[in-house]
Design a protein around this motif. Structure first.
Motif, PDB file in Angstrom:
ATOM      1  N   ALA A  32      52.201 -61.742 -18.922  1.00  0.00           N
ATOM      2  CA  ALA A  32      51.808 -63.062 -18.405  1.00  0.00           C
ATOM      3  C   ALA A  32      52.705 -64.141 -18.997  1.00  0.00           C
ATOM      4  O   ALA A  32      53.090 -65.094 -18.308  1.00  0.00           O
ATOM      5  N   ASP A 196      46.877 -64.390 -16.004  1.00  0.00           N
ATOM      6  CA  ASP A 196      47.942 -64.985 -15.203  1.00  0.00           C
ATOM      7  C   ASP A 196      47.650 -66.454 -14.918  1.00  0.00           C
ATOM      8  O   ASP A 196      48.513 -67.327 -15.098  1.00  0.00           O
ATOM      9  N   THR A 367      52.951 -59.319 -12.395  1.00  0.00           N
ATOM     10  CA  THR A 367      52.276 -60.488 -11.847  1.00  0.00           C
ATOM     11  C   THR A 367      51.881 -60.344 -10.387  1.00  0.00           C
ATOM     12  O   THR A 367      50.897 -60.918  -9.970  1.00  0.00           O
TER      13      THR A 367
END
Lengths: 374, 527
Positions: A32, A196, A367
């Motif tokens: 992240a 995230d 992601t």
């Protein structure tokens, strides 16, 4: 430091398992952070496995657990409540099976399972915020251990075969869908998504005229044009905005150990029980400190519809979820710890793909799949 | 964002206090209880009185003329009017309307304020200070209807009240009338009894009047102002009329597009109607002042709170100085001229820094040159617990998500003080009743008043789950003591305990304010 299991639960049996989980989660957090690194020379989000955040201030960010999107999708609140409680059905998109009704719309990081008697009366409602990542990891460390923890939590004998499919962990096994609940399955209810949104929200943004903004959930990611989350939910915009607001002063920030999503509050005061029934006593924390699993029980001799909110009798189990607050803890360090990057214009997000499905544990980093889809 | 098509509102049908507000210095609230044997005469009275009811077109045009002349003359012009509105409680609706029709009303309204008293934080029904002590709406004494009268002077109001009472007596002597009064405080017009200027911030209402084509809420921002599309004035967001009036578009629940609207399907009898929440709030001025004084004494010796004064602490509790100047723009000392500027006093946000508005030349407003607010996302300047920050969260993200969601939870406030001013040197003064006749209008009591009280004002975990405390003015926790946590200039946190309440509910009613057509037909028994 070694990162704990969500809710500090004591599922692991060996130091190796504990370390594996910590390493795994640490890598997830690093991913992240890596995703904001191209936009920030000095990322404000830190990994609590690598940075001592014990002196950071703590704030809990919370939101109601009922999926608010449903209120906009149905003409009446009753219809929205019913949709949240509907039977869970699945469909296959891009080769992956995913829940689309019932649990498939419980998208505020809180899902529940209702136990009824033969006549259909509600007996108990079990709520969880445990993530699929955690249970996939547990299974990958020891299939037998995962099956035993299933058995302990649900109070019935569950085998490895019961929770497996094609020799892999099956998150949609009967004991997590039709016969009980162990962890979240709604495709966006992932720990990766939480991390995230939190990390991406530390990046400063402005509106088109250059004014700083903190409602950043619709802004694009650092490295792609997708928005950070679904703006119509309670959770995503709340996480995004609170993190954006907290990070304005240049502090370092993280979700501290134990990293996870939690049931932070049951608003028993909102609910009136039948005469003689203390609503608070109907609520029982089952697992975790902080809480990751709790149960609402209708006392023997009473019915669910004898409970009311603001004088109106409850008809749907999901109305309990409306009075549960889900959340996470944010830890913030001192101001001006880092030089913030030049703010980015909050570009309108491009259309999201049809469905971003959760990959199994072995491939859950990255992601693209962590992003909350729309 | 969805393109805007301004809705057209029927100002000849919507009662005048809802959208326009009576804005009169003297008002009365006549609560009517109608015995079964008087129902037919009462319906005849309704038909008769319906021609005296004031509607939006008249009230709005009067208010506009009054404001224009006052601006020209520099003081109040010699214009006067007396207004009358009427609304019905759940009991009244059930008894006056056919069951098939009454059953279609909002259940929260039909249940009435006794049923959700616990939910909004009142002491339990059995508690001596709870609903059984209410002078309006106590258990077994719920009224059926509420007549609101308003005038510019006391004699006009009394004439109007006499007309109402005499005509009711003529209709049927068994109709019981409970009279409550309100009056602007002579010593401090526009200020409530704690001394703070009240009703500064109201939502703007989207739409134009069918009769004149004019905006219901005047727009003062120039089209070049970045906020002009969504705000009628600085800090005054435009809400869709369906948030307040039934039968009109409102923002779709949960949508983050402020112009994504939906129109709820309602029974025709409810179109152009609005739900009214009435609360008789007694203010304990002596207790409020004592709390402020003792807290300043205890806090001002601490490094983070040096220089704290009673005026500043009061401002931190409310979010505004007594003048109305917002703490966000006047963090350390009052700026009375800012409080007196109705537009500048609303020109601030919480999460982001403020900016000077661009006014339309035709608005003829002085430029806003007061100090601008600075971003205060963590509540260092204006505490999270400050009354105006709890109830009107402006640009803050809340537990409901994006800030635009708060447009679903706005109400139109129409309060007026009652009782004599508190006189600290008079030992008998503290025990005399004084407070606020609180009224607010909304299309859904559950989304409006009930939500604001339960979810935000009474929550010590809003806007962050960090127990910063309840709203110190209106927050309540079933009679339990409350706490608030204040942040010092050095980052220290001080938690202080407040009494269970400075404001006590002593009466309540939920009422439906019908349209001209509904009042004259279905409510009057002439469908």
């Amino acid at each position: 430091m070694r990162l704990s299991a969500p809710g500090n639960v004591n599922d692991f049996e060996t130091d190796l398992q504990r370390q594996q989980w910590s390493d795994h989660l640490s890598q997830e957090i690093d991913d992240a952070i890596a995703d904001i690194a191209p936009c920030a020379a000095a990322p404000q989000y830190v990994n609590p496995a690598k940075v001592d955040v014990s002196a950071y201030g703590r704030s809990v960010i919370s939101w109601p657990g009922f999926p608010k999107l449903l209120f906009g999708q149905y003409a009446t609140a009753d219809q929205a409540y019913a949709a949240a409680d509907a039977t869970t059905t699945f469909r296959t998109v891009q080769g992956q099976r995913a829940p689309v009704t019932g649990r498939g719309v419980q998208d505020e990081y809180l899902e529940w399972y209702v136990t009824r008697d033969a006549a259909g009366n509600v007996l108990t409602i079990d709520f969880t915020t445990e993530t699929q990542e955690y249970w996939s990891a547990l299974y990958s460390f020891s299939q037998d251990l995962a099956a035993r923890r299933y058995s302990q939590i649900l109070g019935t004998n569950i085998s490895v075969a019961d929770i497996s499919k094609n020799a892999r962990y099956d998150p949609y096994n009967d004991f997590n869908v039709t016969k009980g609940i162990i962890h979240l399955i709604q495709i966006n209810n992932t720990l990766g998504a939480e991390l995230d949104i939190a990390a991406q929200s530390t990046l400063p943004r402005t509106d088109a005229t250059g004014n700083p903004i903190t409602d950043v959930v619709s802004c694009s990611h650092c490295t792609n044009n997708y928005g950070l989350g679904e703006p119509g939910r309670n959770s995503d915009p709340t996480i995004a905005s609170k993190v954006a607001q907290a990070s304005q002063n240049g502090c370092l920030l993280t979700v501290p150990d134990p990293v996870g999503l939690y049931i932070v509050r049951f608003d028993a005061g909102a609910i009136t029980g039948p005469p003689g029934v203390n609503v608070g006593s109907c609520w029982q924390v089952i697992r975790g400190n902080p809480t990751v699993r709790a149960r609402f029980t209708v006392p023997a001799g009473h019915t669910f519809s004898e409970f009311s909110v603001a004088g109106i009798a409850l008809q749907h189990p999901s109305q309990i979820a409306e009075n549960i607050f889900v959340g996470l803890t944010a830890a913030t360090g001192t101001a001006n710890a880092v030089q913030r990057p030049v703010p980015r214009v909050c570009a309108a997000q491009s259309a999201a793909p049809a469905l971003a499905l959760q990959a199994p544990f072995a491939a859950f980093r990255g992601t693209a799949k962590n992003r909350r889809s729309h | 964002m969805t393109a805007v098509s301004e809705p057209i509102l029927d100002g000849a049908e919507i009662q005048g206090n809802v959208l326009a507000g009576f804005r009169k210095d003297f008002q009365s609230f006549l609560f009517l209880s109608v015995p079964d044997n008087a129902l037919m005469p009462f319906k005849q009275w309704l038909h008769q009185i319906s021609s005296r009811v004031s509607y939006t077109d008249s009230v709005l045009s009067f208010n506009l003329a009054f404001r224009t002349l006052r601006a020209q003359l520099g003081n109040d012009p010699p214009l006067s009017a007396a207004w009358l509105n009427i609304a019905f409680t759940g009991s009244g609706v059930r008894r006056l309307l056919p069951t098939a029709s009454s059953a279609t009303f909002d259940p929260t309204f039909l249940n009435g304020p006794l049923m959700d008293a616990q939910y909004v934080g009142e002491p339990p029904v059995g508690d001596p200070s709870g609903p059984q002590s209410w002078v309006i709406g106590a258990p077994g004494a719920e009224p059926d209807a509420l007549v609101i009268t308003a005038a510019d002077d006391q004699s006009e109001l009394q004439s109007m009240n006499r007309m109402v009472v005499d005509s009711l007596r003529a209709a049927d002597k068994s109709i019981r009338i409970l009279l409550e009064n309100g009056a602007v405080r002579i010593a401090e017009p526009g200020h409530e009894h704690f001394g703070f200027k009240d009703c500064i911030s109201q939502p703007g209402i989207r739409g134009t009047l069918k009769s004149t084509g004019q905006f219901v809420t005047p727009r003062v921002l120039d089209p070049t102002d970045p906020s002009a599309a969504l705000y009628s004035a600085p800090g005054v967001p435009l809400c869709w009329p369906g948030e307040f009036i039934l039968g009109y578009p409102r923002k779709r629940t949960g949508s983050i597009d402020p112009n994504d609207v939906v129109t709820d399907q309602v029974d025709p009898s409810q179109i152009n109607g609005s739900y009214l929440v009435y609360r008789r709030l007694v203010q304990d001025v002596a207790a409020f002042n004592a709390f402020v004084s003792t807290t300043v004494t205890s806090l001002s010796s601490k490094p983070g709170f040096r220089g704290l004064t009673t005026e500043l602490l009061g401002a931190l509790l409310v979010g505004r100085w007594k003048s109305g100047a917002p703490v966000m723009r006047a963090p350390t000392q009052d700026i009375p001229a800012l409080g007196a500027d109705r537009y500048a006093a609303n020109n601030f946000q919480f999460a982001i820094s403020g900016r000077a508005p661009i006014y339309k030349p035709s608005a003829r407003l002085l430029p806003d040159t007061f100090p601008l607010s600075q971003a205060d996302p963590l509540g260092n300047v204006c505490p999270y617990t400050a009354h105006i920050r709890k109830i009107n969260t402006r640009d803050q993200t809340t537990d409901q998500g994006a800030s635009v969601r708060t447009l679903e939870h706005r109400i139109l406030r129409r309060g007026i003080p009652f009782g004599e001013d508190y006189a600290p040197n008079d030992p008998t003064s503290a025990s005399k009743p004084r407070g606020l006749q609180f009224l607010c209008y909304q299309a859904s009591i559950a989304r409006g008043f009930q939500f604001l009280m339960h979810q935000w004002a009474n929550s010590d975990n809003f806007p962050l789950q960090d127990q910063r405390g309840e709203d110190p003015l209106i927050g309540q926790d079933a009679g339990a003591a409350r706490t608030i946590t204040l942040l010092g200039s050095d980052g220290s946190r001080e938690t202080v305990t407040l009494p269970s309440a400075f404001i006590h509910t002593t009466g309540a009613a939920y009422a439906f304010t019908p349209s001209r057509t509904s009042l004259g037909t279905i409510f009057a028994g002439r469908p």
